[in-house]
Scaffold this motif. Structure first.
Motif, PDB file in Angstrom:
ATOM      1  N   VAL A  72       0.845  -1.201   0.000  1.00 24.66           N
ATOM      2  CA  VAL A  72       0.000   0.000   0.000  1.00 24.66           C
ATOM      3  C   VAL A  72       0.880   1.251   0.000  1.00 24.66           C
ATOM      4  O   VAL A  72       0.617   2.224  -0.723  1.00 24.66           O
ATOM      5  N   ASP A  73       1.946   1.245   0.789  1.00 21.05           N
ATOM      6  CA  ASP A  73       2.862   2.382   0.845  1.00 21.05           C
ATOM      7  C   ASP A  73       3.547   2.601  -0.504  1.00 21.05           C
ATOM      8  O   ASP A  73       3.806   3.740  -0.896  1.00 21.05           O
ATOM      9  N   VAL A  74       3.843   1.502  -1.218  1.00 22.65           N
ATOM     10  CA  VAL A  74       4.448   1.625  -2.548  1.00 22.65           C
ATOM     11  C   VAL A  74       3.516   2.382  -3.484  1.00 22.65           C
ATOM     12  O   VAL A  74       3.915   3.306  -4.208  1.00 22.65           O
ATOM     13  N   VAL A  75       2.241   2.003  -3.484  1.00 24.73           N
ATOM     14  CA  VAL A  75       1.259   2.670  -4.354  1.00 24.73           C
ATOM     15  C   VAL A  75       1.113   4.145  -3.962  1.00 24.73           C
ATOM     16  O   VAL A  75       1.048   5.024  -4.827  1.00 24.73           O
ATOM     17  N   ALA A  76       1.073   4.410  -2.653  1.00 26.35           N
ATOM     18  CA  ALA A  76       0.944   5.795  -2.187  1.00 26.35           C
ATOM     19  C   ALA A  76       2.128   6.640  -2.627  1.00 26.35           C
ATOM     20  O   ALA A  76       1.992   7.855  -2.833  1.00 26.35           O
ATOM     21  N   GLY A  77       3.284   6.009  -2.804  1.00 26.63           N
ATOM     22  CA  GLY A  77       4.484   6.730  -3.238  1.00 26.63           C
ATOM     23  C   GLY A  77       4.633   6.826  -4.737  1.00 26.63           C
ATOM     24  O   GLY A  77       5.658   7.310  -5.221  1.00 26.63           O
ATOM     25  N   GLY A  78       3.645   6.358  -5.498  1.00 33.38           N
ATOM     26  CA  GLY A  78       3.679   6.484  -6.950  1.00 33.38           C
ATOM     27  C   GLY A  78       4.153   5.248  -7.681  1.00 33.38           C
ATOM     28  O   GLY A  78       4.255   5.253  -8.911  1.00 33.38           O
ATOM     29  N   GLY A  79       4.465   4.177  -6.959  1.00 29.04           N
ATOM     30  CA  GLY A  79       4.897   2.948  -7.601  1.00 29.04           C
ATOM     31  C   GLY A  79       3.732   2.031  -7.917  1.00 29.04           C
ATOM     32  O   GLY A  79       2.579   2.317  -7.599  1.00 29.04           O
ATOM     33  N   GLU A 133      -8.395  -8.589   6.223  1.00 28.37           N
ATOM     34  CA  GLU A 133      -8.599  -7.141   6.348  1.00 28.37           C
ATOM     35  C   GLU A 133      -7.475  -6.382   5.644  1.00 28.37           C
ATOM     36  O   GLU A 133      -7.724  -5.367   4.974  1.00 28.37           O
ATOM     37  N   ALA A 134      -6.241  -6.857   5.793  1.00 28.47           N
ATOM     38  CA  ALA A 134      -5.109  -6.214   5.117  1.00 28.47           C
ATOM     39  C   ALA A 134      -5.239  -6.345   3.600  1.00 28.47           C
ATOM     40  O   ALA A 134      -4.920  -5.408   2.855  1.00 28.47           O
ATOM     41  N   PHE A 135      -5.721  -7.492   3.137  1.00 30.20           N
ATOM     42  CA  PHE A 135      -5.962  -7.703   1.704  1.00 30.20           C
ATOM     43  C   PHE A 135      -6.974  -6.697   1.181  1.00 30.20           C
ATOM     44  O   PHE A 135      -6.772  -6.076   0.125  1.00 30.20           O
ATOM     45  N   ASP A 136      -8.062  -6.499   1.911  1.00 33.13           N
ATOM     46  CA  ASP A 136      -9.098  -5.558   1.481  1.00 33.13           C
ATOM     47  C   ASP A 136      -8.559  -4.132   1.426  1.00 33.13           C
ATOM     48  O   ASP A 136      -8.845  -3.378   0.475  1.00 33.13           O
ATOM     49  N   ARG A 137      -7.768  -3.741   2.428  1.00 37.32           N
ATOM     50  CA  ARG A 137      -7.163  -2.400   2.428  1.00 37.32           C
ATOM     51  C   ARG A 137      -6.251  -2.222   1.219  1.00 37.32           C
ATOM     52  O   ARG A 137      -6.264  -1.178   0.553  1.00 37.32           O
ATOM     53  N   ALA A 138      -5.465  -3.248   0.950  1.00 41.04           N
ATOM     54  CA  ALA A 138      -4.498  -3.160  -0.141  1.00 41.04           C
ATOM     55  C   ALA A 138      -5.196  -3.082  -1.497  1.00 41.04           C
ATOM     56  O   ALA A 138      -4.831  -2.274  -2.354  1.00 41.04           O
ATOM     57  N   ARG A 139      -6.200  -3.904  -1.677  1.00 39.53           N
ATOM     58  CA  ARG A 139      -6.912  -3.894  -2.961  1.00 39.53           C
ATOM     59  C   ARG A 139      -7.592  -2.550  -3.191  1.00 39.53           C
ATOM     60  O   ARG A 139      -7.555  -2.002  -4.303  1.00 39.53           O
ATOM     61  N   GLU A 140      -8.190  -2.010  -2.141  1.00 40.78           N
ATOM     62  CA  GLU A 140      -8.858  -0.717  -2.261  1.00 40.78           C
ATOM     63  C   GLU A 140      -7.852   0.396  -2.563  1.00 40.78           C
ATOM     64  O   GLU A 140      -8.166   1.353  -3.270  1.00 40.78           O
ATOM     65  N   ALA A 141      -6.630   0.256  -2.056  1.00 40.20           N
ATOM     66  CA  ALA A 141      -5.605   1.275  -2.266  1.00 40.20           C
ATOM     67  C   ALA A 141      -4.946   1.179  -3.633  1.00 40.20           C
ATOM     68  O   ALA A 141      -4.176   2.079  -4.015  1.00 40.20           O
ATOM     69  N   GLY A 142      -5.208   0.115  -4.372  1.00 45.45           N
ATOM     70  CA  GLY A 142      -4.649  -0.002  -5.717  1.00 45.45           C
ATOM     71  C   GLY A 142      -3.606  -1.084  -5.894  1.00 45.45           C
ATOM     72  O   GLY A 142      -3.010  -1.203  -6.972  1.00 45.45           O
TER      73      GLY A 142
END
Length: 233
Positions: free
Chosen positions: A164-171, A199-208
């Motif tokens: 999730v942090d990778v996606v938030a950073g533009g990766g 729950e972590a899977f759902d957060r990650a999928r929603e984040a991209g």
């Protein structure tokens, strides 16, 4: 990925202490072998099951034999969790995974996130660097349905949060579920086994974070990625 040849056939006596198993070989000798799998191996570690072992040429190894495959539900299942990264890498290089094709560079075990290493890092073109985390899958409790995880994995949930942090950073971030069995036609989470991972899977999928699942073809000679599976919501 080519398996060591020839593999040695035996029958499982018991699996214990997670990384050990006793096996009776064809000549009746009972040996202790290394089991490179930290999970529960539900349905894959029953006494009497046919197993296939490899032999290491390293004279310093305390246990020269390693458990590679088990015959279950009429087919072979790969249980060695040291192999999935290599299997995925070979598939990506061969273009078997279209979602991850066309990158100019590939690196393994690159540091990122909170003191972690990404399994595969793709880059070298105009697209953002792509971080690929590979997870081994071999749990099958219902016909055709591969599930992950087969035991509680706080480390797995941590990896999802770091993607999730990778996606938030533009990766670009991809979770790659490698199904090391041939009798699955779809993939889902075993939420009843690890609610927090779900729950972590759902957060990650929603984040991209992208979720991919691919099934393998497995023989006594090699393991290779064959085709994609549907990832359940």
């Amino acid at each position: 990925m080519r398996l060591p040849s020839p593999l040695i056939e035996g029958r499982l006596v018991r699996r214990y202490k997670r990384f050990l198993a006793d096996v009776t070989l064809a000549d009746g000798e009972m040996v202790t072998v290394h089991c490179a799998n930290p999970g529960s191996m539900t349905g894959l570690a029953e006494p009497g099951m046919r197993v296939l072992l490899s032999r290491s040429n390293n004279p310093k190894r305390k246990l020269p034999l390693s458990w590679e495959l088990v015959e279950a539900d009429g087919g072979l299942v790969g249980i060695n969790t040291a192999h999935p990264n290599r299997i995925a890498e070979e598939a990506i290089r061969a273009g078997t995974v279209p979602e991850l094709a066309g990158y100019a560079s590939m690196a393994r075990e690159v540091r990122y996130g909170r003191n972690s290493r990404i399994d595969i890092l793709l880059g070298g073109d105009e697209r953002p660097d792509t971080y690929v985390e590979v997870k081994n899958v071999h749990l099958l409790r219902h016909s055709g349905l591969a599930e992950f995880p087969d035991s509680v994995t706080a480390r797995g949930a941590k990896h999802l949060d770091e993607l999730v942090d990778v996606v938030a950073g533009g990766g670009r971030a991809v979770m790659f579920y490698l199904v090391q069995r041939t009798d699955a036609d779809r993939f889902a989470l075993a939420r009843d086994i690890d609610r927090r991972y779900g729950e972590a899977f759902d957060r990650a999928r929603e984040a991209g974070v992208e979720m991919l699942a691919y099934r393998c073809t497995i023989t006594e000679q090699d393991i290779s990625v064959s085709e994609p599976l549907t990832v359940a919501e």
